[in-house]
Design a protein around this motif. Structure first.
Motif, PDB file in Angstrom:
ATOM      1  N   PRO A 192     -15.733  22.937   5.108  1.00 58.82           N
ATOM      2  CA  PRO A 192     -15.563  22.318   3.775  1.00 58.82           C
ATOM      3  C   PRO A 192     -14.344  22.902   2.971  1.00 58.82           C
ATOM      4  O   PRO A 192     -13.819  22.221   2.135  1.00 58.82           O
ATOM      5  CB  PRO A 192     -16.748  22.474   3.191  1.00 58.82           C
ATOM      6  CG  PRO A 192     -17.627  23.175   4.021  1.00 58.82           C
ATOM      7  CD  PRO A 192     -16.813  23.448   5.374  1.00 58.82           C
ATOM      8  N   GLU A 193     -13.745  24.223   3.206  1.00 58.83           N
ATOM      9  CA  GLU A 193     -12.874  24.721   2.371  1.00 58.83           C
ATOM     10  C   GLU A 193     -11.644  24.682   3.084  1.00 58.83           C
ATOM     11  O   GLU A 193     -10.453  24.891   2.587  1.00 58.83           O
ATOM     12  CB  GLU A 193     -13.441  26.036   1.756  1.00 58.83           C
ATOM     13  CG  GLU A 193     -14.430  26.052   0.780  1.00 58.83           C
ATOM     14  CD  GLU A 193     -14.515  27.108  -0.160  1.00 58.83           C
ATOM     15  OE1 GLU A 193     -13.744  27.226  -0.996  1.00 58.83           O
ATOM     16  OE2 GLU A 193     -15.008  28.318   0.225  1.00 58.83           O
ATOM     17  N   PRO A 216     -10.129  22.790   5.761  1.00 61.21           N
ATOM     18  CA  PRO A 216     -10.529  21.436   6.595  1.00 61.21           C
ATOM     19  C   PRO A 216      -9.742  21.259   7.745  1.00 61.21           C
ATOM     20  O   PRO A 216      -9.941  20.635   8.585  1.00 61.21           O
ATOM     21  CB  PRO A 216     -10.553  20.240   5.569  1.00 61.21           C
ATOM     22  CG  PRO A 216      -9.684  20.735   4.471  1.00 61.21           C
ATOM     23  CD  PRO A 216      -9.735  22.293   4.434  1.00 61.21           C
ATOM     24  N   THR A 237     -11.657  33.234  -1.229  1.00 60.19           N
ATOM     25  CA  THR A 237     -12.757  33.170  -0.393  1.00 60.19           C
ATOM     26  C   THR A 237     -12.984  34.535   0.391  1.00 60.19           C
ATOM     27  O   THR A 237     -12.054  35.245   0.478  1.00 60.19           O
ATOM     28  CB  THR A 237     -12.856  31.979   0.560  1.00 60.19           C
ATOM     29  OG1 THR A 237     -11.680  32.061   1.398  1.00 60.19           O
ATOM     30  CG2 THR A 237     -12.695  30.571  -0.136  1.00 60.19           C
ATOM     31  N   GLU A 263      -1.721  33.222   2.241  1.00 62.51           N
ATOM     32  CA  GLU A 263      -3.188  33.658   2.496  1.00 62.51           C
ATOM     33  C   GLU A 263      -3.207  33.901   3.964  1.00 62.51           C
ATOM     34  O   GLU A 263      -2.492  33.716   4.689  1.00 62.51           O
ATOM     35  CB  GLU A 263      -4.271  32.666   2.198  1.00 62.51           C
ATOM     36  CG  GLU A 263      -4.210  32.376   0.769  1.00 62.51           C
ATOM     37  CD  GLU A 263      -5.186  31.289   0.533  1.00 62.51           C
ATOM     38  OE1 GLU A 263      -6.289  31.402  -0.474  1.00 62.51           O
ATOM     39  OE2 GLU A 263      -5.106  30.130   0.813  1.00 62.51           O
ATOM     40  N   ALA A 299     -22.934  23.263   2.704  1.00 63.54           N
ATOM     41  CA  ALA A 299     -22.442  21.953   2.716  1.00 63.54           C
ATOM     42  C   ALA A 299     -22.387  21.538   4.363  1.00 63.54           C
ATOM     43  O   ALA A 299     -22.602  20.658   4.829  1.00 63.54           O
ATOM     44  CB  ALA A 299     -20.995  22.179   2.285  1.00 63.54           C
ATOM     45  N   LYS A 314     -10.618  35.566   2.844  1.00 61.62           N
ATOM     46  CA  LYS A 314      -9.267  35.548   2.850  1.00 61.62           C
ATOM     47  C   LYS A 314      -8.790  36.829   2.263  1.00 61.62           C
ATOM     48  O   LYS A 314      -9.386  37.266   1.081  1.00 61.62           O
ATOM     49  CB  LYS A 314      -8.631  34.191   2.419  1.00 61.62           C
ATOM     50  CG  LYS A 314      -8.683  33.145   3.357  1.00 61.62           C
ATOM     51  CD  LYS A 314      -8.095  31.780   3.068  1.00 61.62           C
ATOM     52  CE  LYS A 314      -9.085  31.386   1.793  1.00 61.62           C
ATOM     53  NZ  LYS A 314      -8.638  30.015   1.246  1.00 61.62           N
ATOM     54  N   PRO A 326     -20.793  30.118   0.775  1.00 62.59           N
ATOM     55  CA  PRO A 326     -21.275  29.107   0.321  1.00 62.59           C
ATOM     56  C   PRO A 326     -21.204  27.654   1.272  1.00 62.59           C
ATOM     57  O   PRO A 326     -21.745  26.661   0.997  1.00 62.59           O
ATOM     58  CB  PRO A 326     -20.644  28.711  -1.105  1.00 62.59           C
ATOM     59  CG  PRO A 326     -19.368  29.227  -0.971  1.00 62.59           C
ATOM     60  CD  PRO A 326     -19.415  30.296   0.163  1.00 62.59           C
ATOM     61  N   ALA A 327     -20.224  27.678   2.075  1.00 65.14           N
ATOM     62  CA  ALA A 327     -19.934  26.471   3.112  1.00 65.14           C
ATOM     63  C   ALA A 327     -21.018  26.298   3.780  1.00 65.14           C
ATOM     64  O   ALA A 327     -21.146  24.996   4.179  1.00 65.14           O
ATOM     65  CB  ALA A 327     -18.628  26.690   3.604  1.00 65.14           C
ATOM     66  N   TYR A 339      -1.094  25.398   8.625  1.00 58.64           N
ATOM     67  CA  TYR A 339      -1.541  25.161   7.208  1.00 58.64           C
ATOM     68  C   TYR A 339      -1.069  26.070   6.109  1.00 58.64           C
ATOM     69  O   TYR A 339      -1.211  25.745   5.103  1.00 58.64           O
ATOM     70  CB  TYR A 339      -3.145  24.960   7.447  1.00 58.64           C
ATOM     71  CG  TYR A 339      -3.847  24.618   6.138  1.00 58.64           C
ATOM     72  CD1 TYR A 339      -3.792  23.300   5.443  1.00 58.64           C
ATOM     73  CD2 TYR A 339      -5.128  25.521   5.634  1.00 58.64           C
ATOM     74  CE1 TYR A 339      -4.665  22.997   4.548  1.00 58.64           C
ATOM     75  CE2 TYR A 339      -5.634  24.891   4.520  1.00 58.64           C
ATOM     76  CZ  TYR A 339      -5.457  23.796   4.089  1.00 58.64           C
ATOM     77  OH  TYR A 339      -6.123  23.610   2.995  1.00 58.64           O
ATOM     78  N   GLY A 340      -0.400  26.998   6.593  1.00 58.75           N
ATOM     79  CA  GLY A 340      -0.210  28.156   5.567  1.00 58.75           C
ATOM     80  C   GLY A 340      -0.875  29.612   5.561  1.00 58.75           C
ATOM     81  O   GLY A 340      -0.707  30.185   4.342  1.00 58.75           O
TER      82      GLY A 340
END
Lengths: 166, 251, 314
Positions: A22-23, A25, A144, A160, A61, A147, A57-58, A104-105
């Protein structure tokens, strides 16, 4: 008794494997190693997952998404179980997932065998944007739990890092 | 049900929960952004661990009390957290020393529990230990910086050591729960934990140019029996207010 | 060799027009640099001040799951703040200087955080509305011309999406609960709806910087366009769970395929921006106190680092 769904456990595993984190993706819960197993046991589907960090917390979800997908596939009799052993480690991330993170960086985690005994500020990382090795740690704790924040001295921007957790 | 195991698991869960609650008070008020994030991150790890331990405690008890019922519907005398964890934040120095004392304790305790014959207990210990290692490094690093930083920081953090030392006896109190479980190979050998804790703490304090307080007569204990300091009541009043005020509500 | 500013500016604009991103090491007009520092530092400050109204409820969250989600969300915001400060520093301003601007009231932060959080549903309303508005803004910024900012927005947006879902879920859940819970939700939305619309800034006719920012692709859409986009996507979400939007004039226009809505109270908007919102003073005091109380810690860290350096050199 007839099984509720004609899907094989391996097919369901693939369906759930593809659920995006979720964070972050760009990687899936399968690639992360959160999804552990999917088995039919006497007509009931048993799914086991394991948390990355205890406080992530993911996970809530992810559980909700798993339930949604099961429902869409008419699987109503299932048991979703969280296991803590074996404990999650970033060593489970596939090379493919690491590549996706980098694109994604986010600088991917190194394998734990490479960084044993090193302190976080001694880990040398490659900038995901320009591939330079001239980088340094800004903060071991980032947005998070998984990271950290680094800075590239070559292209002069923050990036990150998905920390090695072992 | 194994009443001892329930009690033991509750101690671990409550300790993480109350320390997390205290650390959560820092959120947005840290001395710098990096440290704000670090304290929140540690609070989050501890909260996750608390949730897992309390869920397991509820399972052992078998009376349908889940982790939320245990967290929000017990009064202070039923809480089993270490007295250290409920002590106020005071300042960053106090918070760091409290963390150092508790994280060191958790580190050695969980290291022992990774060999527990109870599978759930050992799994949770392995998982928690990985996270506690980071907390311990954070607390140790900051103890060094504050102890060997400026005159002011040295004084402040020494005051924290002196004050919080009074609650360290509580860390190693052994009762019949520990003894019974130790025989079953579930509990940690607190004698061992105490020896390792003392060694590590003395080393860190020494490196940080801080002195170890002399043994005094004011060593507060009692968390095992649910006898707490006055602070816990206030913590619970705040933490439990919503579920108590709206008993029919689901959140 | 003579440096021709005009030529540099021309090349700069051509790059932007061609959709090539500007990087920290590239030449840029001073005014571009200045505008980006203003916008990015304001964004970072907003993340940091934004920790306060939500931080209020960490110790009072009604379940362990909600507490965990909220703690993680506030950590996310702090992390975003740190990231954006770091990205802003590459433009030639130090974090100390930026923080000093915040603490002295010279720099702004999002006005929404000058409103109080009074009940638990506010955590849902902030996630749903405030993060929702931020997403609309930031999705646009992810295409802006300054590379590090655009890249940061891309990833930050994904995390904000997660927050928005979580906030909405808090409210959806409460709307299926007791009467008291439903009232809490409506009360929260009543208080946060209009301030959320104000997050998009003054109306286009009163937005002084817009032309230049648009030419430089620092801004890609007008304030009113983004505001409309937010309303269009948010109203159906409210209806889906039975929340009433506190605007009598709100109605769907089939012809324009947009919602029509009432007028923002611009007096309130300018009052809050001017420092006279319900919590402006409190937020500034909290930030200043945290900074002051942390002074000795920062000094100790510096002193310690210097001692170590000396020891190493010796």
């Amino acid at each position: 008794m007839k099984e509720q769904s004609s899907l094989e456990s391996s097919e369901i595993f693939q369906l759930l494997y593809a659920i995006p984190d979720p964070e972050v993706p760009v990687i899936t819960i399968g690639e992360l190693g959160v999804l552990r197993s999917v088995d039919w046991v006497n007509g009931q589907l048993n799914i086991t997952i394991t948390p990355t960090y205890s406080g992530c917390p993911a996970m809530f979800a992810i559980e909700a998404e798993i339930k949604t997908i099961l429902k869409e596939n008419n699987i109503t009799d299932f048991k979703l179980k969280t296991v803590h052993f074996p404990a999650w480690t970033t060593d489970w991330l596939s090379d493919d997932a690491k590549k996706k993170l980098s694109e994604y960086g986010i600088a991917p985690p190194q394998h734990s065998s490479q960084i044993k005994h090193l302190r976080p500020d001694e880990v040398s990382l490659q900038c995901p944007f320009c591939n330079s090795d001239k980088t340094h740690l800004t903060s071991w704790f980032g947005s998070t739990a998984c990271k950290a924040l680094y800075f590239c001295d070559n292209c002069r921007q923050p990036f990150e890092h998905f920390k090695c957790h072992h | 049900m194994n009443k001892d195991l329930f009690e033991y698991t509750l101690r671990l869960g409550d300790t993480s929960l109350i320390l997390s609650q205290r650390l959560g008070e820092w959120c947005g008020h840290g001395p710098m952004l990096e440290e704000d994030i670090a304290l929140t991150n540690i609070a989050l790890d501890l909260l996750g661990q608390a949730k897992a331990f309390l869920a397991y405690a509820g399972e052992i008890e078998g009376k349908g009390r889940n982790e939320d019922v245990l967290a929000f519907h017990r009064d202070a005398n039923h809480f089993r957290n270490l007295l250290l964890t409920e002590q106020p934040n005071v300042d960053f120095g106090f918070t760091i020393i409290r963390q150092l004392f508790v994280s060191t304790w958790q580190h050695y305790l969980y290291s022992e529990l990774t060999h527990a014959t109870d599978k759930n207990m050992s799994a949770l210990a392995v998982k928690s230990l990985k996270e506690v290692n980071y907390h311990l490094r954070f607390a140790s690093d900051w103890t060094l910086r504050l102890g060997d930083g400026t005159e002011e920081s040295h004084q402040r953090v020494q005051a924290a050591v002196n004050e919080l030392w009074n609650y360290t006896g509580d860390l190693f109190e052994i009762d019949q729960v520990d003894e019974a479980l130790l025989k079953l190979g579930i509990a940690a050998d607190m004698k061992k934990v105490e020896a390792s804790w003392n060694k590590h703490i003395r080393q860190v304090l020494n490196d940080a140019t801080l002195s170890v307080p002399e043994i005094n007569n004011f060593m507060r204990t009692g968390s095992r029996k649910g006898v707490h300091t006055e602070y816990l009541g206030f913590i619970l009043a705040e933490m439990q207010f919503l579920p108590r005020a709206y008993p029919d509500a689901k959140w | 060799m003579e440096v021709n500013i005009e030529q540099l500016e021309k090349d700069f604009q051509a790059k932007i027009d061609a959709g090539i991103s500007i990087e920290p090491k590239d030449w840029m007009p001073e005014r571009y640099r200045h505008q980006l520092i203003r916008m990015m530092s304001q964004h970072a400050h907003s993340e940091v001040v934004g920790m306060l109204p939500e931080g209020n409820w960490i110790t009072r969250a009604p379940s362990l799951m909600r507490k965990m989600v909220l703690l993680a969300k506030v950590q996310d915001e702090a992390g975003h703040g740190l990231y954006i400060y770091s990205a802003t520093e590459t433009l030639g301003i130090s974090r100390d200087e930026m923080i000093n601007q915040l603490l002295t009231g010279k720099a702004k932060y999002s006005s929404i955080f000058n409103y109080p959080t009074l009940n638990w549903a506010d955590m849902g309303a902030i996630g749903w509305l405030v993060d929702g508005a931020a997403i609309v803004n930031q999705t646009a910024l992810a295409k802006c011309s300054f590379g590090p900012y655009a890249r940061a927005m891309l990833r930050i947006c994904k995390e904000e999406n997660f927050h928005q879902k979580q906030g909405y879920q808090i409210l959806a859940n409460m709307m299926q609960g007791t009467e008291a819970q439903k009232q809490m939700v409506q009360d929260a939305v009543n208080r946060f709806w209009w301030p959320s619309l104000m997050m998009f800034g003054p109306s286009d006719k009163n937005s002084p910087n817009s032309d230049e920012l648009m030419r430089w692709k620092v801004k890609l859409y007008s304030n009113d366009d983004l505001r409309q986009r937010f309303i269009d996507r948010t109203v159906p979400q409210a209806e889906a769970i039975g929340i009433k939007i506190p605007d009598d004039k709100l109605k769907w226009n089939e012809k324009t395929r947009h919602y029509e809505w009432g007028e923002i109270n611009w007096d309130e908007f300018y009052a809050v921006i001017g420092g006279n919102g319900p919590c402006n003073r409190l937020r500034m005091k909290q930030r200043n106190d945290a900074h002051k109380n942390g002074q000795w810690v920062r000094e100790a860290a510096i002193a310690f680092a210097e001692k170590r350096k000396k020891n190493k050199a010796a």
